[in-house]
Motif scaffolding. Structure first.
Motif, mmCIF file in Angstrom:
data_model
loop_
_atom_site.group_PDB
_atom_site.id
_atom_site.type_symbol
_atom_site.label_atom_id
_atom_site.label_comp_id
_atom_site.label_asym_id
_atom_site.label_seq_id
_atom_site.Cartn_x
_atom_site.Cartn_y
_atom_site.Cartn_z
ATOM 1 N N THR A 151 -3.104 10.539 4.274
ATOM 2 C CA THR A 151 -2.586 11.859 4.657
ATOM 3 C C THR A 151 -1.266 12.141 3.955
ATOM 4 O OG1 THR A 151 -3.674 11.731 6.803
ATOM 5 C CG2 THR A 151 -1.834 13.255 6.624
ATOM 6 N N GLN A 152 -0.403 11.134 3.894
ATOM 7 C CA GLN A 152 0.879 11.312 3.192
ATOM 8 C C GLN A 152 0.641 11.553 1.704
ATOM 9 O OE1 GLN A 152 3.674 11.881 4.426
ATOM 10 N NE2 GLN A 152 5.281 11.287 3.020
ATOM 11 N N ALA A 153 -0.337 10.850 1.133
ATOM 12 C CA ALA A 153 -0.662 11.045 -0.288
ATOM 13 C C ALA A 153 -1.097 12.488 -0.533
ATOM 14 C CB ALA A 153 -1.761 10.072 -0.719
ATOM 15 N N ARG A 154 -1.946 13.018 0.349
ATOM 16 C CA ARG A 154 -2.386 14.410 0.211
ATOM 17 C C ARG A 154 -1.207 15.371 0.344
ATOM 18 N NH1 ARG A 154 -6.406 12.521 3.663
ATOM 19 N NH2 ARG A 154 -8.293 12.067 2.536
ATOM 20 N N SER B 75 0.830 -1.205 0.000
ATOM 21 C CA SER B 75 0.000 0.000 0.000
ATOM 22 C C SER B 75 0.861 1.249 0.000
ATOM 23 C CB SER B 75 -0.920 0.011 1.221
ATOM 24 O OG SER B 75 -1.822 -1.065 1.173
ATOM 25 N N ALA B 76 1.941 1.236 0.760
ATOM 26 C CA ALA B 76 2.818 2.400 0.830
ATOM 27 C C ALA B 76 3.479 2.677 -0.514
ATOM 28 C CB ALA B 76 3.872 2.205 1.911
ATOM 29 N N ASP B 77 3.719 1.648 -1.300
ATOM 30 C CA ASP B 77 4.297 1.859 -2.627
ATOM 31 C C ASP B 77 3.353 2.640 -3.539
ATOM 32 O OD1 ASP B 77 6.684 0.687 -1.982
ATOM 33 O OD2 ASP B 77 6.203 -1.250 -2.894
ATOM 34 N N MET B 78 2.066 2.665 -3.202
ATOM 35 C CA MET B 78 1.111 3.454 -3.978
ATOM 36 C C MET B 78 1.398 4.949 -3.854
ATOM 37 S SD MET B 78 -2.480 1.546 -3.376
ATOM 38 C CE MET B 78 -2.657 -0.194 -3.629
ATOM 39 N N LEU B 79 2.144 5.328 -2.835
ATOM 40 C CA LEU B 79 2.521 6.740 -2.678
ATOM 41 C C LEU B 79 3.437 7.202 -3.803
ATOM 42 C CD1 LEU B 79 3.250 6.773 1.153
ATOM 43 C CD2 LEU B 79 1.361 7.944 -0.004
ATOM 44 N N LEU B 80 4.016 6.270 -4.530
ATOM 45 C CA LEU B 80 4.996 6.604 -5.557
ATOM 46 C C LEU B 80 4.370 7.031 -6.887
ATOM 47 C CD1 LEU B 80 7.515 3.712 -4.792
ATOM 48 C CD2 LEU B 80 7.681 6.125 -4.100
ATOM 49 N N THR B 81 3.056 6.840 -7.034
ATOM 50 C CA THR B 81 2.401 7.231 -8.296
ATOM 51 C C THR B 81 1.185 8.107 -8.009
ATOM 52 O OG1 THR B 81 0.875 5.346 -8.380
ATOM 53 C CG2 THR B 81 3.065 5.032 -9.377
ATOM 54 N N PRO C 87 2.411 22.032 3.969
ATOM 55 C CA PRO C 87 2.580 22.792 5.199
ATOM 56 C C PRO C 87 3.725 22.278 6.084
ATOM 57 C CG PRO C 87 0.704 21.336 5.384
ATOM 58 C CD PRO C 87 1.190 21.246 3.964
ATOM 59 N N ARG C 88 4.228 21.099 5.762
ATOM 60 C CA ARG C 88 5.378 20.537 6.486
ATOM 61 C C ARG C 88 6.211 19.745 5.490
ATOM 62 N NH1 ARG C 88 3.913 15.061 7.678
ATOM 63 N NH2 ARG C 88 1.664 14.769 7.599
ATOM 64 N N PRO C 89 7.452 19.473 5.841
ATOM 65 C CA PRO C 89 8.307 18.727 4.899
ATOM 66 C C PRO C 89 7.749 17.331 4.597
ATOM 67 C CG PRO C 89 9.606 19.672 6.685
ATOM 68 C CD PRO C 89 8.160 19.864 7.047
ATOM 69 N N VAL C 90 7.955 16.894 3.374
ATOM 70 C CA VAL C 90 7.566 15.552 2.953
ATOM 71 C C VAL C 90 8.794 14.664 3.123
ATOM 72 C CG1 VAL C 90 6.751 14.121 1.048
ATOM 73 C CG2 VAL C 90 5.903 16.459 1.275
ATOM 74 N N LEU C 91 8.685 13.669 3.986
ATOM 75 C CA LEU C 91 9.805 12.754 4.199
ATOM 76 C C LEU C 91 10.067 11.933 2.946
ATOM 77 C CD1 LEU C 91 8.897 11.307 7.733
ATOM 78 C CD2 LEU C 91 10.607 13.053 7.209
ATOM 79 N N ALA C 92 11.316 11.539 2.754
ATOM 80 C CA ALA C 92 11.661 10.609 1.680
ATOM 81 C C ALA C 92 10.883 9.312 1.911
ATOM 82 C CB ALA C 92 13.157 10.342 1.680
ATOM 83 N N HIS C 93 10.574 8.604 0.844
ATOM 84 C CA HIS C 93 9.716 7.419 0.920
ATOM 85 C C HIS C 93 10.219 6.408 1.954
ATOM 86 C CE1 HIS C 93 6.609 4.710 -0.486
ATOM 87 N NE2 HIS C 93 7.513 3.761 -0.663
ATOM 88 N N ASP C 94 11.472 6.025 1.904
ATOM 89 C CA ASP C 94 12.008 5.037 2.842
ATOM 90 C C ASP C 94 11.972 5.541 4.280
ATOM 91 O OD1 ASP C 94 12.436 3.245 0.808
ATOM 92 O OD2 ASP C 94 14.564 3.709 0.595
#
Length: 112
Positions: free
Chosen positions: A78-81, A5-11, A89-96
């Motif tokens: 939330t991460q996807a948004r 599911s987290a890999d879905m954040l990549l697209t 409004p805050r930094p986006v962490l690297a995927h890993d």
């Protein structure tokens, strides 16, 4: 389940899907209709997670698994948004880094 599911954040499509599925486990009728056993990922995880829940009575076990599902789906949505926000409004962490943090959060919650 979680890492797939987290890999879905990549697209873009994956992030849209995560935002959409966030609505299902938070709806009260969702588990009333299908139950936890109908979620294949939960059925596969149950033998691995069971020992962490042995100390809880059955109703609290169900509550804990439901909370794990809702929290993981919510955090991913939330991460996807956040990723798709032009000026987050805050930094986006690297995927890993995000995955490491997410796993720490969920393990802590699950084993509390």
């Amino acid at each position: 389940m979680l890492f797939r599911s987290a890999d879905m954040l990549l697209t873009v499509e994956g992030r849209r899907y995560l935002r959409l599925i966030h609505q299902a486990p938070t709806h009260p009728a969702y588990f009333a209709k299908i139950g936890l056993g109908a979620v294949p990922q939960v059925a596969r995880l149950a033998p691995l997670l069971g020992p962490a829940l042995d100390r809880l009575e059955p109703q609290r076990r169900i509550q804990r698994v439901h909370a794990l599902i809702v929290c993981s789906v919510s955090l991913l949505a939330t991460q996807a948004r956040l990723i798709d926000t032009p000026e987050p409004p805050r930094p986006v962490l690297a995927h890993d880094e995000y995955l490491d943090d997410l796993l720490d959060i969920l393990v802590g919650m699950f084993t509390a």
